[in-house]
Design a protein around this motif. Structure first.
Motif, short mmCIF file in Angstrom:
data_model
loop_
_atom_site.label_atom_id
_atom_site.label_comp_id
_atom_site.label_asym_id
_atom_site.label_seq_id
_atom_site.Cartn_x
_atom_site.Cartn_y
_atom_site.Cartn_z
N LEU A 104 6.37 5.46 -6.46
CA LEU A 104 7.39 5.34 -5.41
C LEU A 104 7.21 4.10 -4.56
CD1 LEU A 104 9.79 6.62 -3.92
CD2 LEU A 104 8.14 7.89 -2.54
N TYR A 105 5.98 3.79 -4.15
CA TYR A 105 5.75 2.66 -3.26
C TYR A 105 5.90 1.31 -3.96
CZ TYR A 105 3.85 6.05 0.05
OH TYR A 105 3.68 7.10 0.91
N ARG A 106 6.03 1.30 -5.26
CA ARG A 106 6.24 0.05 -5.99
C ARG A 106 7.72 -0.30 -6.13
NH1 ARG A 106 1.93 -2.16 -8.78
NH2 ARG A 106 0.01 -0.92 -8.73
N LEU A 107 8.58 0.59 -5.68
CA LEU A 107 10.01 0.29 -5.73
C LEU A 107 10.35 -0.77 -4.69
CD1 LEU A 107 11.43 3.91 -6.05
CD2 LEU A 107 11.00 2.28 -7.88
N ARG A 108 11.51 -1.35 -4.83
CA ARG A 108 11.91 -2.41 -3.92
C ARG A 108 12.20 -1.85 -2.54
NH1 ARG A 108 16.09 -5.98 -7.70
NH2 ARG A 108 14.57 -6.49 -9.34
N SER A 109 11.90 -2.69 -1.53
CA SER A 109 12.06 -2.24 -0.15
C SER A 109 13.51 -1.99 0.23
CB SER A 109 11.45 -3.28 0.80
OG SER A 109 12.09 -4.55 0.62
N ARG A 110 14.43 -2.62 -0.47
CA ARG A 110 15.84 -2.42 -0.13
C ARG A 110 16.31 -1.02 -0.48
NH1 ARG A 110 18.75 -6.30 -4.68
NH2 ARG A 110 18.11 -5.12 -6.54
N TRP A 111 15.52 -0.29 -1.27
CA TRP A 111 15.83 1.09 -1.58
C TRP A 111 15.23 2.05 -0.56
CZ3 TRP A 111 14.56 0.87 -7.54
CH2 TRP A 111 15.51 0.06 -8.17
N GLY A 112 14.74 1.53 0.54
CA GLY A 112 14.12 2.36 1.55
C GLY A 112 12.66 2.67 1.29
N CYS A 113 12.05 1.96 0.36
CA CYS A 113 10.65 2.19 0.01
C CYS A 113 9.74 1.45 0.99
CB CYS A 113 10.39 1.72 -1.41
SG CYS A 113 8.67 1.75 -1.91
N PRO A 114 8.68 2.07 1.50
CA PRO A 114 7.79 1.37 2.44
C PRO A 114 6.96 0.28 1.81
CG PRO A 114 6.92 3.55 1.93
CD PRO A 114 8.29 3.48 1.31
N GLY A 115 6.84 0.26 0.49
CA GLY A 115 6.09 -0.79 -0.18
C GLY A 115 4.60 -0.50 -0.24
N LEU A 116 3.89 -1.35 -0.95
CA LEU A 116 2.44 -1.23 -1.08
C LEU A 116 1.75 -1.76 0.16
CD1 LEU A 116 2.07 -2.35 -4.80
CD2 LEU A 116 1.81 -0.03 -3.90
N PRO A 117 0.46 -1.45 0.35
CA PRO A 117 -0.24 -1.88 1.57
C PRO A 117 -0.21 -3.38 1.82
CG PRO A 117 -1.51 -0.20 0.45
CD PRO A 117 -0.36 -0.52 -0.44
N ALA A 118 -0.26 -4.21 0.79
CA ALA A 118 -0.33 -5.66 0.99
C ALA A 118 1.05 -6.32 1.03
CB ALA A 118 -1.16 -6.30 -0.12
N GLU A 119 2.09 -5.57 0.80
CA GLU A 119 3.42 -6.17 0.68
C GLU A 119 3.93 -6.63 2.04
OE1 GLU A 119 7.88 -4.95 -0.95
OE2 GLU A 119 6.11 -3.78 -1.52
N GLY A 120 4.22 -7.93 2.13
CA GLY A 120 4.77 -8.50 3.36
C GLY A 120 3.74 -8.88 4.40
N LEU A 121 2.47 -8.50 4.20
CA LEU A 121 1.45 -8.80 5.20
C LEU A 121 0.78 -10.14 4.96
CD1 LEU A 121 -0.37 -5.37 5.67
CD2 LEU A 121 1.24 -6.47 7.22
N PHE A 122 0.77 -10.60 3.73
CA PHE A 122 0.05 -11.82 3.39
C PHE A 122 1.01 -12.83 2.79
CE2 PHE A 122 -2.86 -8.20 2.62
CZ PHE A 122 -3.58 -8.34 3.79
N TYR A 123 0.65 -14.09 2.92
CA TYR A 123 1.49 -15.19 2.47
C TYR A 123 1.00 -15.68 1.11
CZ TYR A 123 2.86 -15.18 7.34
OH TYR A 123 3.30 -14.80 8.58
N HIS A 124 1.91 -15.78 0.20
CA HIS A 124 1.58 -16.26 -1.14
C HIS A 124 2.43 -17.49 -1.42
CE1 HIS A 124 -0.57 -12.52 -1.88
NE2 HIS A 124 0.45 -11.91 -1.34
#
Length: 296
Positions: free
Chosen positions: A255-275
């Motif tokens: 579930l957390y690997r789904l895209r955030s636009r589907w209302g998914c909170p995302g994985l722990p590192a998603e959006g926190l770090f710059y790549h």
């Protein structure tokens, strides 16, 4: 100064260990082996140990509120990590929603397991031998009086006998909380690596709460081992461990690997770090350092 240096050294070391690919990929295997082979320790542990008492302080204060402790410490760590990375509050709420969603699943899982246990089990009342007319004639086991109107909770509260399907909810929540803590804390090492070029160090509160989360993880693993060694219940404990693993697998690997636009909170590192793209303040800091070198 000495305490701060010790705190920094310990947290940096733990961050590297928990963030390593070996721990992240194989911790669930360690937990599975513990659940499967932990009951074997019951042949060697002492029945007179303080941990053989189900009313021990550790069981009463921690085991009965496992999810509460995990929710408080994990939520605090996620919030402080987001604030330390200087991200908007909306991103912090998005990552905190992982804990809320897991709590919602836990509530639903408890309700479902309770319904299944009530439907698959039966309550019996052992008859007093004095009330049995044939007890004096033949030394047979006491008869059991069936109570079809009782559920598991009311049956055990009335000190009667419950027989039927059962899943260890304690093992289930302990396994899931261990997996959740490792999953959430594994990103702390990446946060430390990102802060190095900016010449910033995570604040003491973040390091302290990270250390407390590690201590909580060790406490949960110790409680898990105690339950398996001192109170073995096969196969209900193994079923609980399997459900805890599937619960973690469905959330963090599904579930957390789904895209955030589907209302998914995302994985722990998603959006926190710059790549690949760095924040503006880092560019300004690097440019300022270059100008200082040229002026010298």
């Amino acid at each position: 100064m000495l305490l701060n240096a010790a705190l920094e050294f310990v947290t940096n070391l733990l961050a590297r260990v928990l963030g390593s690919s070996l721990v992240r990929r194989h911790f669930h295997l360690l937990l599975s082996a513990l659940v499967l082979f932990g009951p074997v320790l019951s042949f060697w542990v002492s029945k007179y140990s303080i941990f053989a008492n189900s009313n021990h302080y550790l069981y009463r204060k921690f085991l009965r509120s496992t999810w509460g402790w995990t929710c408080i410490f994990t939520g605090s760590f996620i919030a402080l990590l987001s604030l330390s990375a200087r991200h908007p509050f909306s991103l912090c709420l998005r990552h905190l929603s992982r804990v809320g969603l897991a709590g919602l699943f836990w509530w639903g899982c408890r309700r479902l397991l309770t319904l299944l246990e009530d439907a698959a089990g039966t309550c019996y009342e052992p008859m007093n031998p004095a009330q049995d007319a044939q007890s004096s004639a033949s030394p047979v086991q006491p008869l059991l009086l069936l109570h079809e109107d009782q559920n598991k909770a009311s049956c055990l509260k009335a000190h009667m006998l419950w027989r039927g399907y059962e899943v260890s909810q304690d093992i289930l929540i302990l396994c899931f909380c261990c997996l959740l803590l490792v999953e959430e804390m594994s990103v702390f090492g990446s946060h430390l690596e990102q802060e190095k070029p900016l010449q910033r160090s995570p604040g003491t509160p973040l390091r302290v709460i990270f250390l407390l989360c590690v201590v909580l993880l060790l406490v949960w693993m110790f409680l898990l081992l105690c339950l398996l060694a001192y109170f073995p219940k096969f196969p209900s404990q193994q079923l609980g461990g399997a459900l805890g693993y599937l619960w973690w697998k469905g959330l963090y690997q599904g579930l957390y690997r789904l895209r955030s636009r589907w209302g998914c909170p995302g994985l722990p590192a998603e959006g926190l770090f710059y790549h690949g793209q760095w924040p503006k303040e880092r560019d300004e800091l690097i440019n300022g350092q270059e100008r200082e070198r040229q002026s010298i």
